[in-house]
Design a protein around this motif. Sequence first.
Motif, PDB file in Angstrom:
ATOM      1  N   ILE A  29       0.856  -1.191   0.000  1.00  0.00           N
ATOM      2  CA  ILE A  29       0.000   0.000   0.000  1.00  0.00           C
ATOM      3  C   ILE A  29       0.890   1.238   0.000  1.00  0.00           C
ATOM      4  N   GLU A  30       0.708   2.069  -1.007  1.00  0.00           N
ATOM      5  CA  GLU A  30       1.490   3.307  -1.089  1.00  0.00           C
ATOM      6  C   GLU A  30       0.728   4.435  -0.393  1.00  0.00           C
ATOM      7  N   VAL A  31       1.404   5.136   0.504  1.00  0.00           N
ATOM      8  CA  VAL A  31       0.818   6.285   1.188  1.00  0.00           C
ATOM      9  C   VAL A  31       1.660   7.510   0.839  1.00  0.00           C
ATOM     10  N   ARG A  32       1.061   8.451   0.144  1.00  0.00           N
ATOM     11  CA  ARG A  32       1.798   9.655  -0.282  1.00  0.00           C
ATOM     12  C   ARG A  32       1.855  10.672   0.856  1.00  0.00           C
ATOM     13  N   ASP A  33       2.994  11.350   0.960  1.00  0.00           N
ATOM     14  CA  ASP A  33       3.184  12.343   2.026  1.00  0.00           C
ATOM     15  C   ASP A  33       2.102  13.416   1.988  1.00  0.00           C
ATOM     16  N   GLN A  34       1.717  13.841   0.777  1.00  0.00           N
ATOM     17  CA  GLN A  34       0.739  14.926   0.658  1.00  0.00           C
ATOM     18  C   GLN A  34      -0.672  14.487   1.040  1.00  0.00           C
ATOM     19  N   ASP A  35      -0.872  13.164   1.244  1.00  0.00           N
ATOM     20  CA  ASP A  35      -2.203  12.662   1.594  1.00  0.00           C
ATOM     21  C   ASP A  35      -2.398  12.485   3.095  1.00  0.00           C
ATOM     22  N   ILE A  36      -1.373  12.784   3.893  1.00  0.00           N
ATOM     23  CA  ILE A  36      -1.501  12.553   5.332  1.00  0.00           C
ATOM     24  C   ILE A  36      -1.149  13.804   6.130  1.00  0.00           C
ATOM     25  N   ARG A  37      -1.765  13.925   7.317  1.00  0.00           N
ATOM     26  CA  ARG A  37      -1.406  14.962   8.294  1.00  0.00           C
ATOM     27  C   ARG A  37      -0.999  14.255   9.589  1.00  0.00           C
ATOM     28  N   ILE A  38       0.172  14.606  10.106  1.00  0.00           N
ATOM     29  CA  ILE A  38       0.695  13.968  11.313  1.00  0.00           C
ATOM     30  C   ILE A  38       0.683  14.980  12.456  1.00  0.00           C
ATOM     31  N   ASP A  39       0.002  14.620  13.546  1.00  0.00           N
ATOM     32  CA  ASP A  39      -0.055  15.471  14.740  1.00  0.00           C
ATOM     33  C   ASP A  39       0.551  14.713  15.913  1.00  0.00           C
ATOM     34  N   THR A  40       1.204  15.437  16.804  1.00  0.00           N
ATOM     35  CA  THR A  40       1.690  14.847  18.054  1.00  0.00           C
ATOM     36  C   THR A  40       0.899  15.451  19.205  1.00  0.00           C
ATOM     37  N   VAL A  59       8.746   5.373  17.526  1.00  0.00           N
ATOM     38  CA  VAL A  59       8.019   4.100  17.492  1.00  0.00           C
ATOM     39  C   VAL A  59       6.555   4.343  17.154  1.00  0.00           C
ATOM     40  N   ASN A  60       5.970   5.400  17.729  1.00  0.00           N
ATOM     41  CA  ASN A  60       4.567   5.704  17.470  1.00  0.00           C
ATOM     42  C   ASN A  60       4.308   6.017  16.011  1.00  0.00           C
ATOM     43  N   ARG A  61       5.221   6.763  15.401  1.00  0.00           N
ATOM     44  CA  ARG A  61       5.044   7.112  13.987  1.00  0.00           C
ATOM     45  C   ARG A  61       5.052   5.843  13.131  1.00  0.00           C
ATOM     46  N   ASP A  62       5.999   4.934  13.418  1.00  0.00           N
ATOM     47  CA  ASP A  62       6.085   3.690  12.651  1.00  0.00           C
ATOM     48  C   ASP A  62       4.828   2.839  12.835  1.00  0.00           C
ATOM     49  N   LYS A  63       4.374   2.735  14.083  1.00  0.00           N
ATOM     50  CA  LYS A  63       3.179   1.918  14.357  1.00  0.00           C
ATOM     51  C   LYS A  63       1.935   2.523  13.711  1.00  0.00           C
ATOM     52  N   ALA A  64       1.810   3.838  13.798  1.00  0.00           N
ATOM     53  CA  ALA A  64       0.639   4.492  13.217  1.00  0.00           C
ATOM     54  C   ALA A  64       0.623   4.338  11.695  1.00  0.00           C
ATOM     55  N   MET A  65       1.797   4.451  11.059  1.00  0.00           N
ATOM     56  CA  MET A  65       1.862   4.278   9.609  1.00  0.00           C
ATOM     57  C   MET A  65       1.504   2.845   9.230  1.00  0.00           C
ATOM     58  N   LYS A  66       1.972   1.887  10.027  1.00  0.00           N
ATOM     59  CA  LYS A  66       1.641   0.493   9.746  1.00  0.00           C
ATOM     60  C   LYS A  66       0.131   0.288   9.832  1.00  0.00           C
ATOM     61  N   ASN A  67      -0.484   0.834  10.876  1.00  0.00           N
ATOM     62  CA  ASN A  67      -1.929   0.664  11.036  1.00  0.00           C
ATOM     63  C   ASN A  67      -2.720   1.405   9.965  1.00  0.00           C
ATOM     64  N   LEU A  68      -2.188   2.510   9.488  1.00  0.00           N
ATOM     65  CA  LEU A  68      -2.857   3.218   8.395  1.00  0.00           C
ATOM     66  C   LEU A  68      -2.864   2.353   7.139  1.00  0.00           C
ATOM     67  N   ARG A  69      -1.735   1.738   6.832  1.00  0.00           N
ATOM     68  CA  ARG A  69      -1.685   0.866   5.655  1.00  0.00           C
ATOM     69  C   ARG A  69      -2.650  -0.305   5.801  1.00  0.00           C
ATOM     70  N   VAL A  70      -2.728  -0.844   7.009  1.00  0.00           N
ATOM     71  CA  VAL A  70      -3.660  -1.945   7.266  1.00  0.00           C
ATOM     72  C   VAL A  70      -5.086  -1.508   6.977  1.00  0.00           C
ATOM     73  N   ARG A  71      -5.467  -0.324   7.439  1.00  0.00           N
ATOM     74  CA  ARG A  71      -6.847   0.155   7.237  1.00  0.00           C
ATOM     75  C   ARG A  71      -7.138   0.462   5.772  1.00  0.00           C
ATOM     76  N   LEU A  72      -6.148   1.041   5.067  1.00  0.00           N
ATOM     77  CA  LEU A  72      -6.344   1.325   3.653  1.00  0.00           C
ATOM     78  C   LEU A  72      -6.483   0.031   2.857  1.00  0.00           C
ATOM     79  N   TYR A  73      -5.674  -0.951   3.224  1.00  0.00           N
ATOM     80  CA  TYR A  73      -5.762  -2.254   2.562  1.00  0.00           C
ATOM     81  C   TYR A  73      -7.128  -2.885   2.835  1.00  0.00           C
ATOM     82  N   ASP A  74      -7.599  -2.765   4.078  1.00  0.00           N
ATOM     83  CA  ASP A  74      -8.892  -3.329   4.444  1.00  0.00           C
ATOM     84  C   ASP A  74     -10.026  -2.632   3.703  1.00  0.00           C
ATOM     85  N   LEU A  75      -9.879  -1.340   3.454  1.00  0.00           N
ATOM     86  CA  LEU A  75     -10.881  -0.603   2.686  1.00  0.00           C
ATOM     87  C   LEU A  75     -11.015  -1.205   1.286  1.00  0.00           C
TER      88      LEU A  75
END
Length: 356
Positions: A210-221, A259-275
Amino acid sequence: MRLPQARLDQVLDRFHQVEARMGAATDGAEIVRLSKEHAELKPVADAVAGLARLRAEMADLEAMAADPEMAAMAADELEVLKDRLPDMEREVALLLAPRDADENASAVLEVRAGTGGDEAALFAGDLFRMYSRYAQTRGWRVEIDSVSEGEVGGYKEVVATVTGDGVFGRLKFESGVHRVQRVPTTEAGGRIHTSAATVAVLPEVEAVEIEVRDQDIRIDTYRSSGAGGQHVNKTDSAVRITHLPTGIVVTSSEKSQHVNRDKAMKNLRVRLYDLERQTKDAARSNARKSQVGSGDRSERIRTYNFPQGRVTDHRIGLTLHSLPQILEGDIDPLLNALIAEDQAARLADLEAEFGG
Protein backbone atom coordinates in the motif's frame (compact mmCIF):
# COMPACT_ATOMS: atom_id res chain seq x y z
CA MET A 1 -18.10 -33.60 -6.39
CA ARG A 2 -16.41 -35.02 -9.49
CA LEU A 3 -13.55 -32.64 -10.23
CA PRO A 4 -12.70 -32.19 -13.92
CA GLN A 5 -9.42 -33.89 -14.81
CA ALA A 6 -8.46 -30.91 -16.95
CA ARG A 7 -8.54 -28.64 -13.89
CA LEU A 8 -6.43 -31.10 -11.88
CA ASP A 9 -3.90 -31.38 -14.72
CA GLN A 10 -3.75 -27.59 -14.90
CA VAL A 11 -2.72 -27.37 -11.24
CA LEU A 12 0.03 -29.97 -11.63
CA ASP A 13 1.32 -28.38 -14.83
CA ARG A 14 1.58 -24.98 -13.18
CA PHE A 15 3.34 -26.46 -10.14
CA HIS A 16 5.93 -28.18 -12.31
CA GLN A 17 6.45 -24.98 -14.35
CA VAL A 18 7.13 -23.01 -11.17
CA GLU A 19 9.57 -25.65 -9.91
CA ALA A 20 11.45 -25.59 -13.20
CA ARG A 21 11.64 -21.80 -13.25
CA MET A 22 12.84 -21.70 -9.64
CA GLY A 23 15.81 -23.85 -10.63
CA ALA A 24 16.74 -21.48 -13.45
CA ALA A 25 15.91 -18.07 -11.97
CA THR A 26 18.73 -15.70 -11.02
CA ASP A 27 16.82 -12.48 -10.27
CA GLY A 28 16.23 -12.08 -6.53
CA ALA A 29 12.72 -10.60 -6.85
CA GLU A 30 11.65 -13.37 -9.22
CA ILE A 31 13.03 -16.05 -6.90
CA VAL A 32 11.02 -14.59 -3.99
CA ARG A 33 7.85 -14.45 -6.10
CA LEU A 34 8.32 -18.00 -7.39
CA SER A 35 9.08 -19.32 -3.91
CA LYS A 36 5.86 -17.79 -2.59
CA GLU A 37 3.81 -19.29 -5.44
CA HIS A 38 5.53 -22.65 -4.95
CA ALA A 39 4.64 -22.66 -1.25
CA GLU A 40 1.01 -21.87 -2.09
CA LEU A 41 0.77 -24.49 -4.85
CA LYS A 42 2.58 -27.36 -3.11
CA PRO A 43 -0.24 -28.50 -0.77
CA VAL A 44 -2.68 -28.32 -3.69
CA ALA A 45 -0.35 -30.24 -6.02
CA ASP A 46 0.34 -32.87 -3.34
CA ALA A 47 -3.39 -33.37 -2.75
CA VAL A 48 -4.12 -33.55 -6.49
CA ALA A 49 -1.31 -36.10 -6.99
CA GLY A 50 -2.65 -38.15 -4.07
CA LEU A 51 -6.13 -38.13 -5.58
CA ALA A 52 -4.73 -39.18 -8.96
CA ARG A 53 -2.91 -42.13 -7.32
CA LEU A 54 -6.09 -43.19 -5.55
CA ARG A 55 -8.14 -43.06 -8.75
CA ALA A 56 -5.44 -45.02 -10.63
CA GLU A 57 -5.36 -47.67 -7.91
CA MET A 58 -9.16 -47.95 -8.07
CA ALA A 59 -8.97 -48.43 -11.84
CA ASP A 60 -6.41 -51.22 -11.38
CA LEU A 61 -8.59 -52.94 -8.80
CA GLU A 62 -11.63 -52.71 -11.07
CA ALA A 63 -9.57 -54.43 -13.78
CA MET A 64 -8.48 -57.12 -11.29
CA ALA A 65 -12.11 -57.72 -10.34
CA ALA A 66 -12.64 -59.17 -13.81
CA ASP A 67 -10.32 -62.07 -12.87
CA PRO A 68 -12.39 -64.66 -10.96
CA GLU A 69 -9.40 -65.63 -8.80
CA MET A 70 -8.71 -62.01 -7.77
CA ALA A 71 -12.29 -60.73 -7.69
CA ALA A 72 -12.98 -61.17 -3.97
CA MET A 73 -9.73 -59.57 -2.80
CA ALA A 74 -10.03 -56.75 -5.32
CA ALA A 75 -13.62 -56.03 -4.28
CA ASP A 76 -12.63 -55.69 -0.61
CA GLU A 77 -9.77 -53.31 -1.37
CA LEU A 78 -11.94 -51.37 -3.80
CA GLU A 79 -14.56 -50.77 -1.09
CA VAL A 80 -11.90 -49.33 1.21
CA LEU A 81 -10.71 -46.92 -1.49
CA LYS A 82 -14.27 -45.94 -2.41
CA ASP A 83 -14.82 -44.95 1.22
CA ARG A 84 -11.71 -42.74 1.12
CA LEU A 85 -12.48 -41.12 -2.23
CA PRO A 86 -15.16 -38.56 -1.15
CA ASP A 87 -12.95 -37.17 1.62
CA MET A 88 -9.98 -36.83 -0.71
CA GLU A 89 -12.10 -35.18 -3.41
CA ARG A 90 -13.51 -32.74 -0.83
CA GLU A 91 -9.98 -31.91 0.39
CA VAL A 92 -8.84 -31.16 -3.16
CA ALA A 93 -12.01 -29.19 -3.89
CA LEU A 94 -11.46 -26.99 -0.84
CA LEU A 95 -7.87 -26.34 -1.93
CA LEU A 96 -9.09 -25.42 -5.41
CA ALA A 97 -12.01 -23.29 -4.24
CA PRO A 98 -11.49 -19.50 -4.24
CA ARG A 99 -9.80 -18.64 -0.96
CA ASP A 100 -8.80 -15.51 0.87
CA ALA A 101 -5.36 -14.35 -0.23
CA ASP A 102 -4.73 -13.14 3.34
CA GLU A 103 -5.71 -16.43 4.99
CA ASN A 104 -2.26 -17.02 6.52
CA ALA A 105 -1.54 -13.39 7.43
CA SER A 106 -1.08 -11.93 10.89
CA ALA A 107 -3.80 -9.46 11.85
CA VAL A 108 -4.61 -6.19 13.53
CA LEU A 109 -7.34 -6.63 16.16
CA GLU A 110 -9.46 -3.64 17.14
CA VAL A 111 -12.00 -3.79 19.99
CA ARG A 112 -14.12 -0.73 20.81
CA ALA A 113 -16.83 -0.10 23.38
CA GLY A 114 -20.20 0.59 21.77
CA THR A 115 -23.53 1.48 23.32
CA GLY A 116 -23.74 0.96 27.07
CA GLY A 117 -21.30 3.36 28.69
CA ASP A 118 -19.04 1.87 31.38
CA GLU A 119 -20.58 -1.58 30.94
CA ALA A 120 -19.67 -1.52 27.23
CA ALA A 121 -16.05 -0.69 28.10
CA LEU A 122 -15.96 -3.56 30.59
CA PHE A 123 -17.35 -5.89 27.93
CA ALA A 124 -14.75 -4.67 25.41
CA GLY A 125 -12.15 -5.61 28.02
CA ASP A 126 -13.70 -9.08 28.36
CA LEU A 127 -13.58 -9.59 24.59
CA PHE A 128 -9.97 -8.45 24.29
CA ARG A 129 -9.00 -10.78 27.14
CA MET A 130 -10.87 -13.63 25.38
CA TYR A 131 -8.92 -13.10 22.16
CA SER A 132 -5.63 -12.71 24.06
CA ARG A 133 -6.23 -16.01 25.86
CA TYR A 134 -7.08 -17.71 22.57
CA ALA A 135 -3.94 -16.30 20.92
CA GLN A 136 -1.88 -17.67 23.80
CA THR A 137 -3.26 -21.20 23.28
CA ARG A 138 -2.22 -21.05 19.61
CA GLY A 139 1.23 -19.64 20.26
CA TRP A 140 0.46 -16.25 18.69
CA ARG A 141 1.99 -13.02 19.98
CA VAL A 142 -0.27 -10.10 20.96
CA GLU A 143 1.26 -6.61 21.00
CA ILE A 144 -0.90 -3.62 21.96
CA ASP A 145 -0.49 -0.71 19.54
CA SER A 146 -2.81 1.81 21.19
CA VAL A 147 -5.23 1.80 24.10
CA SER A 148 -7.82 4.04 25.74
CA GLU A 149 -8.94 2.67 29.08
CA GLY A 150 -12.48 2.86 30.45
CA GLU A 151 -13.33 4.92 33.51
CA VAL A 152 -14.15 1.88 35.66
CA GLY A 153 -12.05 -0.69 33.79
CA GLY A 154 -12.01 -2.36 30.43
CA TYR A 155 -11.35 -0.38 27.28
CA LYS A 156 -12.98 2.41 25.34
CA GLU A 157 -10.71 1.25 22.53
CA VAL A 158 -7.77 -1.13 22.17
CA VAL A 159 -5.81 -1.89 19.01
CA ALA A 160 -3.30 -4.75 18.93
CA THR A 161 -1.24 -6.68 16.41
CA VAL A 162 -1.66 -10.45 16.62
CA THR A 163 1.31 -12.15 15.00
CA GLY A 164 1.39 -15.79 13.96
CA ASP A 165 0.60 -18.20 11.17
CA GLY A 166 -3.02 -18.17 10.02
CA VAL A 167 -4.23 -15.51 12.47
CA PHE A 168 -6.45 -13.71 9.98
CA GLY A 169 -7.88 -16.95 8.61
CA ARG A 170 -9.01 -17.99 12.10
CA LEU A 171 -10.27 -14.63 13.37
CA LYS A 172 -11.63 -12.84 10.29
CA PHE A 173 -15.26 -13.77 11.00
CA GLU A 174 -15.09 -12.03 14.40
CA SER A 175 -15.57 -8.60 12.81
CA GLY A 176 -18.90 -7.03 13.73
CA VAL A 177 -21.01 -6.01 16.70
CA HIS A 178 -20.86 -8.25 19.78
CA ARG A 179 -23.77 -7.80 22.21
CA VAL A 180 -23.78 -8.67 25.93
CA GLN A 181 -26.78 -9.17 28.22
CA ARG A 182 -25.95 -9.19 31.94
CA VAL A 183 -26.47 -7.44 35.26
CA PRO A 184 -23.75 -4.77 35.62
CA THR A 185 -21.81 -4.69 38.90
CA THR A 186 -23.04 -1.11 39.35
CA GLU A 187 -26.72 -2.13 39.03
CA ALA A 188 -28.27 -2.25 42.50
CA GLY A 189 -31.66 -3.46 41.32
CA GLY A 190 -30.37 -6.57 39.58
CA ARG A 191 -31.76 -5.54 36.19
CA ILE A 192 -30.27 -7.04 33.04
CA HIS A 193 -28.64 -4.47 30.75
CA THR A 194 -27.77 -4.84 27.10
CA SER A 195 -24.60 -3.23 25.79
CA ALA A 196 -22.26 -3.79 22.88
CA ALA A 197 -18.71 -3.66 21.60
CA THR A 198 -17.41 -3.72 18.05
CA VAL A 199 -14.60 -5.94 16.82
CA ALA A 200 -12.59 -5.48 13.64
CA VAL A 201 -9.99 -7.97 12.42
CA LEU A 202 -7.82 -6.64 9.60
CA PRO A 203 -5.06 -8.51 7.73
CA GLU A 204 -1.59 -7.14 8.40
CA VAL A 205 0.08 -6.05 5.17
CA GLU A 206 3.61 -5.45 4.01
CA ALA A 207 4.61 -1.82 3.55
CA VAL A 208 5.19 -2.35 -0.18
CA GLU A 209 1.58 -3.38 -0.78
CA ILE A 210 0.00 0.00 0.00
CA GLU A 211 1.49 3.31 -1.09
CA VAL A 212 0.82 6.29 1.19
CA ARG A 213 1.80 9.65 -0.28
CA ASP A 214 3.18 12.34 2.03
CA GLN A 215 0.74 14.93 0.66
CA ASP A 216 -2.20 12.66 1.59
CA ILE A 217 -1.50 12.55 5.33
CA ARG A 218 -1.41 14.96 8.29
CA ILE A 219 0.70 13.97 11.31
CA ASP A 220 -0.05 15.47 14.74
CA THR A 221 1.69 14.85 18.05
CA TYR A 222 -0.06 15.14 21.39
CA ARG A 223 0.24 14.11 25.02
CA SER A 224 -1.30 10.72 25.68
CA SER A 225 -3.90 10.43 28.41
CA GLY A 226 -4.08 7.31 30.53
CA ALA A 227 -5.01 5.98 33.91
CA GLY A 228 -2.32 8.03 35.64
CA GLY A 229 0.82 7.08 37.51
CA GLN A 230 4.26 6.45 36.11
CA HIS A 231 3.04 5.45 32.65
CA VAL A 232 1.58 8.84 31.71
CA ASN A 233 3.59 10.48 28.93
CA LYS A 234 5.41 13.61 30.12
CA THR A 235 6.02 14.83 26.56
CA ASP A 236 3.97 15.12 23.38
CA SER A 237 5.10 11.71 22.09
CA ALA A 238 1.78 10.21 21.00
CA VAL A 239 1.13 10.34 17.25
CA ARG A 240 -2.09 10.81 15.29
CA ILE A 241 -2.08 10.36 11.50
CA THR A 242 -5.02 11.48 9.39
CA HIS A 243 -5.38 10.15 5.84
CA LEU A 244 -6.97 13.10 4.07
CA PRO A 245 -8.55 11.36 1.04
CA THR A 246 -10.44 8.80 3.16
CA GLY A 247 -10.67 10.52 6.56
CA ILE A 248 -9.13 7.48 8.28
CA VAL A 249 -7.45 8.41 11.59
CA VAL A 250 -4.92 6.20 13.39
CA THR A 251 -3.05 6.76 16.64
CA SER A 252 -0.23 5.24 18.66
CA SER A 253 0.65 6.18 22.22
CA GLU A 254 3.88 4.45 23.23
CA LYS A 255 6.62 6.41 24.98
CA SER A 256 8.74 6.90 21.85
CA GLN A 257 7.50 9.28 19.17
CA HIS A 258 9.60 7.44 16.57
CA VAL A 259 8.02 4.10 17.49
CA ASN A 260 4.57 5.70 17.47
CA ARG A 261 5.04 7.11 13.99
CA ASP A 262 6.08 3.69 12.65
CA LYS A 263 3.18 1.92 14.36
CA ALA A 264 0.64 4.49 13.22
CA MET A 265 1.86 4.28 9.61
CA LYS A 266 1.64 0.49 9.75
CA ASN A 267 -1.93 0.66 11.04
CA LEU A 268 -2.86 3.22 8.40
CA ARG A 269 -1.69 0.87 5.65
CA VAL A 270 -3.66 -1.95 7.27
CA ARG A 271 -6.85 0.16 7.24
CA LEU A 272 -6.34 1.32 3.65
CA TYR A 273 -5.76 -2.25 2.56
CA ASP A 274 -8.89 -3.33 4.44
CA LEU A 275 -10.88 -0.60 2.69
CA GLU A 276 -9.90 -2.21 -0.63
CA ARG A 277 -10.87 -5.62 0.74
CA GLN A 278 -14.29 -4.38 1.85
CA THR A 279 -14.97 -2.99 -1.61
CA LYS A 280 -14.11 -6.35 -3.18
CA ASP A 281 -16.07 -8.28 -0.53
CA ALA A 282 -19.14 -6.14 -1.17
CA ALA A 283 -18.93 -6.93 -4.87
CA ARG A 284 -18.56 -10.65 -4.12
CA SER A 285 -21.44 -10.69 -1.63
CA ASN A 286 -23.80 -9.43 -4.32
CA ALA A 287 -22.97 -12.55 -6.30
CA ARG A 288 -22.91 -14.94 -3.32
CA LYS A 289 -25.50 -14.38 -0.61
CA SER A 290 -24.59 -17.56 1.26
CA GLN A 291 -21.32 -16.23 2.66
CA VAL A 292 -20.84 -15.90 6.42
CA GLY A 293 -21.73 -12.32 7.27
CA SER A 294 -22.12 -9.38 4.96
CA GLY A 295 -18.79 -7.76 5.71
CA ASP A 296 -20.72 -4.90 7.30
CA ARG A 297 -18.95 -3.87 10.50
CA SER A 298 -22.27 -2.65 11.94
CA GLU A 299 -23.86 -6.10 11.68
CA ARG A 300 -24.77 -7.68 15.03
CA ILE A 301 -23.07 -11.04 14.83
CA ARG A 302 -23.16 -12.53 18.35
CA THR A 303 -24.90 -12.29 21.72
CA TYR A 304 -23.35 -13.25 25.06
CA ASN A 305 -26.19 -13.90 27.53
CA PHE A 306 -24.89 -14.18 31.12
CA PRO A 307 -28.14 -15.11 32.95
CA GLN A 308 -28.56 -18.16 30.72
CA GLY A 309 -24.84 -18.85 30.26
CA ARG A 310 -25.16 -19.02 26.50
CA VAL A 311 -23.52 -17.55 23.42
CA THR A 312 -25.42 -17.28 20.14
CA ASP A 313 -23.89 -16.57 16.75
CA HIS A 314 -26.72 -15.07 14.72
CA ARG A 315 -25.14 -15.61 11.28
CA ILE A 316 -25.25 -19.40 11.46
CA GLY A 317 -27.88 -19.85 14.20
CA LEU A 318 -25.43 -21.57 16.56
CA THR A 319 -26.04 -21.44 20.33
CA LEU A 320 -23.52 -22.81 22.83
CA HIS A 321 -24.20 -23.10 26.57
CA SER A 322 -20.58 -22.62 27.54
CA LEU A 323 -20.21 -18.87 28.04
CA PRO A 324 -17.59 -19.04 30.85
CA GLN A 325 -15.31 -21.29 28.80
CA ILE A 326 -15.71 -19.11 25.70
CA LEU A 327 -14.77 -15.95 27.59
CA GLU A 328 -11.69 -17.80 28.85
CA GLY A 329 -10.58 -18.17 25.22
CA ASP A 330 -12.16 -21.48 24.20
CA ILE A 331 -13.62 -20.06 21.00
CA ASP A 332 -12.65 -22.85 18.58
CA PRO A 333 -16.19 -24.34 18.61
CA LEU A 334 -17.48 -21.00 17.29
CA LEU A 335 -14.65 -20.43 14.84
CA ASN A 336 -14.75 -23.99 13.47
CA ALA A 337 -18.48 -23.73 12.79
CA LEU A 338 -18.04 -20.39 10.99
CA ILE A 339 -15.14 -21.71 8.92
CA ALA A 340 -17.11 -24.84 8.01
CA GLU A 341 -20.03 -22.69 6.85
CA ASP A 342 -17.69 -20.60 4.72
CA GLN A 343 -16.09 -23.74 3.25
CA ALA A 344 -19.52 -25.07 2.31
CA ALA A 345 -20.30 -21.81 0.53
CA ARG A 346 -16.98 -21.90 -1.32
CA LEU A 347 -17.58 -25.51 -2.37
CA ALA A 348 -21.01 -24.50 -3.66
CA ASP A 349 -19.33 -21.80 -5.75
CA LEU A 350 -16.89 -24.36 -7.15
CA GLU A 351 -19.69 -26.81 -7.91
CA ALA A 352 -21.56 -24.08 -9.77
CA GLU A 353 -18.39 -23.28 -11.73
CA PHE A 354 -18.06 -26.93 -12.78
CA GLY A 355 -21.72 -27.19 -13.66
CA GLY A 356 -22.85 -29.22 -10.63
